[in-house]
Design a protein around this motif. Structure first.
Motif, short mmCIF file in Angstrom:
data_model
loop_
_atom_site.label_atom_id
_atom_site.label_comp_id
_atom_site.label_asym_id
_atom_site.label_seq_id
_atom_site.Cartn_x
_atom_site.Cartn_y
_atom_site.Cartn_z
N ALA A 307 0.84 -1.21 0.00
CA ALA A 307 0.00 0.00 0.00
C ALA A 307 0.87 1.25 0.00
O ALA A 307 0.58 2.22 -0.71
CB ALA A 307 -0.93 -0.01 1.21
N ASP A 308 1.96 1.25 0.79
CA ASP A 308 2.89 2.39 0.80
C ASP A 308 3.44 2.64 -0.61
O ASP A 308 3.43 3.77 -1.10
CB ASP A 308 4.11 2.08 1.70
CG ASP A 308 3.76 2.05 3.18
OD1 ASP A 308 2.81 2.75 3.57
OD2 ASP A 308 4.44 1.32 3.93
N ILE A 309 3.92 1.58 -1.22
CA ILE A 309 4.60 1.73 -2.52
C ILE A 309 3.63 2.25 -3.58
O ILE A 309 3.96 3.12 -4.39
CB ILE A 309 5.25 0.38 -2.93
CG1 ILE A 309 6.32 0.00 -1.90
CG2 ILE A 309 5.86 0.46 -4.33
CD1 ILE A 309 6.85 -1.41 -2.01
N VAL A 310 2.39 1.71 -3.55
CA VAL A 310 1.38 2.17 -4.51
C VAL A 310 1.07 3.66 -4.25
O VAL A 310 0.99 4.46 -5.19
CB VAL A 310 0.10 1.30 -4.42
CG1 VAL A 310 -1.01 1.89 -5.29
CG2 VAL A 310 0.40 -0.13 -4.86
N ASN A 311 0.94 4.02 -2.96
CA ASN A 311 0.68 5.43 -2.63
C ASN A 311 1.81 6.34 -3.09
O ASN A 311 1.58 7.41 -3.65
CB ASN A 311 0.50 5.61 -1.12
CG ASN A 311 -0.87 5.12 -0.68
OD1 ASN A 311 -1.80 5.05 -1.50
ND2 ASN A 311 -0.99 4.77 0.58
#
Ligand code: ZN
Length: 428
Positions: A307-311
């Motif tokens: 989720a961090d990387i996508v954000n």
């Protein structure tokens, strides 16, 4: 075992045929049921009367009169929400999800258990069982209306014995999980690989309702596929089918957990993507990325997530955008291989990479369609699951409901649900 066609087998075959039509096409009239199935009107009347008496089917209203008011109105039938339910356990690597699903695919209750990877399987199962009992007891359900327990396992299983053979991401080996639950529950227990379970859930309640030839493609700590051919799950000779994560994508790629080099999941699973980002941040290759990773690690000492990387990609991190674009392309190549091998009508994609944004999904779908051979790619749709983070839970519970809707249509010995109707469900 082939049971032949005794009168009662034919009756139960017809009964489950009607239940499946109601599941997918309600509200539907008796006339339509008869015309689609080829059954006679008296047969349809008899069976629907039986299903209504049992509290599974109800009349929802009437059709519009044919020919502007001159024709007779026909009653429309539908399944009664909550009339029968199943319990699902999605044995996730980080989070175990437990829930109750009804015959219309509604999640009636759910709970989560955060996994501690150092816990012994027996302790994990005990915890799951306690949460399971609380979850079922939190809703007002007649125990006799629970069709069974379905368990989705991220790894290799033996469906006939209910044993977990090997789950590299959980570290379990040869654990009789099905028998463990069977000793404690007066219910049928059905255990299968988690991605195959998702395929069953999609076929009954999700985007696969209209498509008996479908594949679900799931990206998590590992990568796998659930293959359904002509409305039957394809498991292979010993339940090993669908391991698309261990097909070769890059001969010079990193070594995989399976010991070989360059498998799809070694190159671009969640674990591989997180590792690439962390390594790049550590090496200081991208200053902005290093700051993002550093800030995430400071927040409660947690690790970087998908989720961090996508954000970060959405917020403009070029490094993350490139990593995710590569992931989409490589996963698309993997899906193109599945399209070429099985010629499905539908590919349903799921996993954390796709829940937070369409960034990776769009690249995957475009590459899959462009790279697959022209004939099989012509009629295949590539879509995202509609269940989001509940895909695994819906799938696990659907394993038990599949038996309810399909058991008498197969040559396997059907479960007689009437026999369990009066029993309590938890023995301990
Ligand atoms: Zn491998």
């Amino acid at each position: 075992m082939y049971r032949g066609h005794s009168g009662s087998t034919v009756r139960s075959h017809n009964r489950s045929l009607l239940l499946r039509l109601l599941l997918r096409h309600e509200p539907i009239s008796r006339v339509e049921l008869a015309s689609i199935t080829g059954l006679t009107m008296p047969t349809v009347h008899g069976l629907t009367k039986e299903l209504m008496a049992e509290g599974i089917v109800e009349e929802l209203g009437t059709t519009d009169p044919q020919g502007g008011g001159a024709g007779r109105r026909a009653a429309l039938l539908g399944l009664i929400p909550g009339s029968w339910v199943s319990i699902g356990v999605d044995l996730g690597v980080q989070v175990i999800k437990i829930g109750v699903l009804d015959i219309k695919g509604e999640v009636l209750a759910k709970a989560e258990l955060v996994q501690n990877s150092r816990e012994k399987p027996d302790d994990v199962l005990n915890n799951v069982f306690e949460v399971l009992k609380d979850t079922v007891n939190s809703i007002d359900i007649d125990p006799g209306k629970i069709v069974g327990l379905g368990i989705g396992v991220p790894g290799l299983v033996d469906v006939s014995t209910g044993d977990v053979r090997r789950t590299p991401n959980l570290g379990w080996e040869d654990i009789p999980v099905g028998a463990w639950f069977q000793e404690r529950l007066a219910l049928p227990v059905i255990l299968d690989n988690n991605i195959r379970a998702m395929t069953v859930g999609e076929r009954m309640f999700g985007k696969g309702r209209e498509q008996p030839n479908l594949i679900s493609f799931y990206v998590g700590p590992g990568i796998g596929a659930g293959i359904m051919i002509n409305d039957e799950i394809f498991r292979g000779v010993n339940d090993g089918a669908g391991e698309v994560g261990h097909t070769l994508i890059d001969p010079s790629g990193p070594v995989c957990r399976c010991g070989r080099r360059g498998c799809l999941e070694a190159v671009t699973s969640d674990t591989a993507i997180i590792r690439k980002v962390q390594e790049a941040a550590k090496a200081g290759r991208d200053k902005e990325l290093r700051n993002l990773v550093f800030r995430a690690l400071q927040q409660g000492g947690r690790n970087v997530t998908i989720a961090d990387i996508v954000n970060w990609a959405e917020e403009g991190s070029l490094f993350c955008q490139t990593i995710l674009e590569d992931a989409g392309r490589l996963l698309g190549e993997g899906v193109a291989n599945l399209i070429n091998l099985f010629n499905p009508g539908l590919i349903i994609v799921g996993g954390d990479l796709f829940t937070h944004s369409d960034f990776v999904f769009e690249e995957l779908a475009a590459v899959a369609k462009a790279k697959a051979f022209s004939v099989p790619s012509k009629n295949v749709a590539v879509v995202k699951t509609g269940f989001g983070k509940e895909q695994g839970l819906v799938g696990a519970a659907a394993l038990a409901l599949w038996e309810f809707f399909y058991s008498s249509a197969t040559s396997q010995t059907p479960i007689d649900y009437h026999k369990i109707e009066k029993r309590g469900w938890a023995l301990h």
